[in-house]
Design an enzyme around this catalytic site. Structure first.
Site, PDB file in Angstrom:
ATOM      1  N   HIS A  18      66.789  73.805 -15.347  1.00  0.00           N
ATOM      2  CA  HIS A  18      65.825  73.169 -16.123  1.00  0.00           C
ATOM      3  C   HIS A  18      64.906  73.480 -16.206  1.00  0.00           C
ATOM      4  CE1 HIS A  18      68.053  69.321 -14.212  1.00  0.00           C
ATOM      5  NE2 HIS A  18      68.472  69.302 -15.560  1.00  0.00           N
ATOM      6  N   LYS A  42      70.467  51.998 -12.952  1.00  0.00           N
ATOM      7  CA  LYS A  42      72.420  53.003 -12.307  1.00  0.00           C
ATOM      8  C   LYS A  42      71.316  54.155 -10.778  1.00  0.00           C
ATOM      9  CE  LYS A  42      72.909  57.487 -14.073  1.00  0.00           C
ATOM     10  NZ  LYS A  42      72.549  58.971 -15.346  1.00  0.00           N
ATOM     11  N   ARG A  91      74.744  74.847 -21.571  1.00  0.00           N
ATOM     12  CA  ARG A  91      75.093  75.800 -19.982  1.00  0.00           C
ATOM     13  C   ARG A  91      76.408  76.268 -20.144  1.00  0.00           C
ATOM     14  NH1 ARG A  91      73.601  71.260 -15.472  1.00  0.00           N
ATOM     15  NH2 ARG A  91      74.808  70.357 -18.055  1.00  0.00           N
ATOM     16  N   SER A 129      72.281  69.334 -11.182  1.00  0.00           N
ATOM     17  CA  SER A 129      71.742  68.098 -10.255  1.00  0.00           C
ATOM     18  C   SER A 129      72.987  67.633  -9.485  1.00  0.00           C
ATOM     19  CB  SER A 129      71.118  67.429 -10.962  1.00  0.00           C
ATOM     20  OG  SER A 129      70.065  67.896 -11.304  1.00  0.00           O
TER      21      SER A 129
HETATM   22  P1  ADP Z   1      71.048  64.032 -18.132  1.00  0.00           P
HETATM   23  O1  ADP Z   1      71.949  63.200 -17.211  1.00  0.00           O
HETATM   24  O2  ADP Z   1      70.616  63.712 -19.480  1.00  0.00           O
HETATM   25  O3  ADP Z   1      71.905  65.203 -18.612  1.00  0.00           O
HETATM   26  P2  ADP Z   1      69.915  66.796 -16.657  1.00  0.00           P
HETATM   27  O4  ADP Z   1      69.004  66.578 -15.614  1.00  0.00           O
HETATM   28  O5  ADP Z   1      71.240  66.820 -16.306  1.00  0.00           O
HETATM   29  O6  ADP Z   1      70.241  65.081 -17.474  1.00  0.00           O
HETATM   30  O7  ADP Z   1      70.076  67.080 -17.740  1.00  0.00           O
HETATM   31  C1  ADP Z   1      68.798  67.583 -19.013  1.00  0.00           C
HETATM   32  C2  ADP Z   1      69.322  68.811 -19.468  1.00  0.00           C
HETATM   33  O8  ADP Z   1      68.851  70.533 -19.049  1.00  0.00           O
HETATM   34  C3  ADP Z   1      70.730  68.601 -20.356  1.00  0.00           C
HETATM   35  O9  ADP Z   1      70.305  69.777 -21.624  1.00  0.00           O
HETATM   36  C4  ADP Z   1      71.068  69.972 -19.712  1.00  0.00           C
HETATM   37  O10 ADP Z   1      71.714  70.647 -20.859  1.00  0.00           O
HETATM   38  C5  ADP Z   1      70.155  70.582 -19.468  1.00  0.00           C
HETATM   39  N1  ADP Z   1      69.663  71.165 -18.275  1.00  0.00           N
HETATM   40  C6  ADP Z   1      70.486  71.480 -16.485  1.00  0.00           C
HETATM   41  N2  ADP Z   1      70.733  71.984 -15.916  1.00  0.00           N
HETATM   42  C7  ADP Z   1      70.962  73.052 -17.069  1.00  0.00           C
HETATM   43  C8  ADP Z   1      70.736  74.691 -16.403  1.00  0.00           C
HETATM   44  N3  ADP Z   1      71.378  75.083 -15.168  1.00  0.00           N
HETATM   45  N4  ADP Z   1      70.984  75.342 -17.422  1.00  0.00           N
HETATM   46  C9  ADP Z   1      70.084  74.963 -18.675  1.00  0.00           C
HETATM   47  N5  ADP Z   1      70.143  73.829 -19.239  1.00  0.00           N
HETATM   48  C10 ADP Z   1      70.407  72.859 -17.871  1.00  0.00           C
END
Ligand code: ADP
Length: 160
Positions: A18, A42, A91, A129
């Site tokens: 992120h 949630k 990703r 995450s």
């Molecule tokens: P959500 O629950 O909305 O998917 P996340 O917190 O998992 O939220 O992710 C938020 C954003 O960050 C999403 O667009 C996800 O694709 C992106 N993201 C998560 N991990 C990575 C990573 N390792 N590299 C690039 N983008 C990421």
């Protein structure tokens, strides 16, 4: 007109993946609002206050970056905040399919808001995450996947 992007997500927790997306997007926008989607029903791993604190520390209170929470539709939140862009990271092909549906729907809901995608850098592709939570749950060392902040170990010990 200021270019404001909302980077919405659960960020539970906020990872180096992120962080990398936000840092790379910074030159494109006047301001990036990292917006933690809040859904009271949630189950969450880290409390929302912790996530906010963690993200703020990760960016050393950079004035171009704001951290906020929201519930409801992302486009509604964007409108409230005067943001015309939604930032997301990609990703994998699976991410693409998921994001495509959301972005095309958001566009139908509000045609003034554009979704902007950045491809992850190769070294961050496997950072999620979900995996970080699993590592923590099972007593592994997840520090390498988390932004470098001073009290990172103490932070991890405080998880719910
Ligand atoms: P959500 O629950 O909305 O998917 P996340 O917190 O998992 O939220 O992710 C938020 C954003 O960050 C999403 O667009 C996800 O694709 C992106 N993201 C998560 N991990 C990575 C990573 N390792 N590299 C690039 N983008 C990421």
């Amino acid at each position: 007109m200021k270019r404001i992007a909302v980077f919405p997500g659960s960020f539970d927790p906020f990872t180096i993946g992120h962080q990398s997306i936000v840092e790379r997007a910074l030159p494109m926008f006047d301001k990036i609002i990292i917006a933690i989607g809040y859904n009271s029903g949630k189950k969450q791993f880290f409390p929302i206050e912790k996530r906010i604190e963690w993200i703020k520390k990760a960016f050393n209170n950079n004035p171009k970056i704001e951290v906020d929470t929201f519930d409801g539709l992302t486009v509604t939140y964007c409108k409230e905040r005067g943001a015309n862009f939604i930032l997301r990271g990609l990703r994998t092909a699976a991410d693409f399919e998921y994001e495509r549906a959301i972005a095309q729907t958001n566009k139908k809901l509000d045609h003034e808001i554009e979704s902007v995608f950045l491809l992850t850098t190769p070294e961050h592709t496997m950072v999620t995450s979900t995996i970080v939570r699993d590592i923590i749950r099972h007593g592994g060392n997840a520090l390498q996947f988390l932004p470098d902040i001073d009290d990172k170990e103490a932070y991890l010990r405080q998880e719910d």
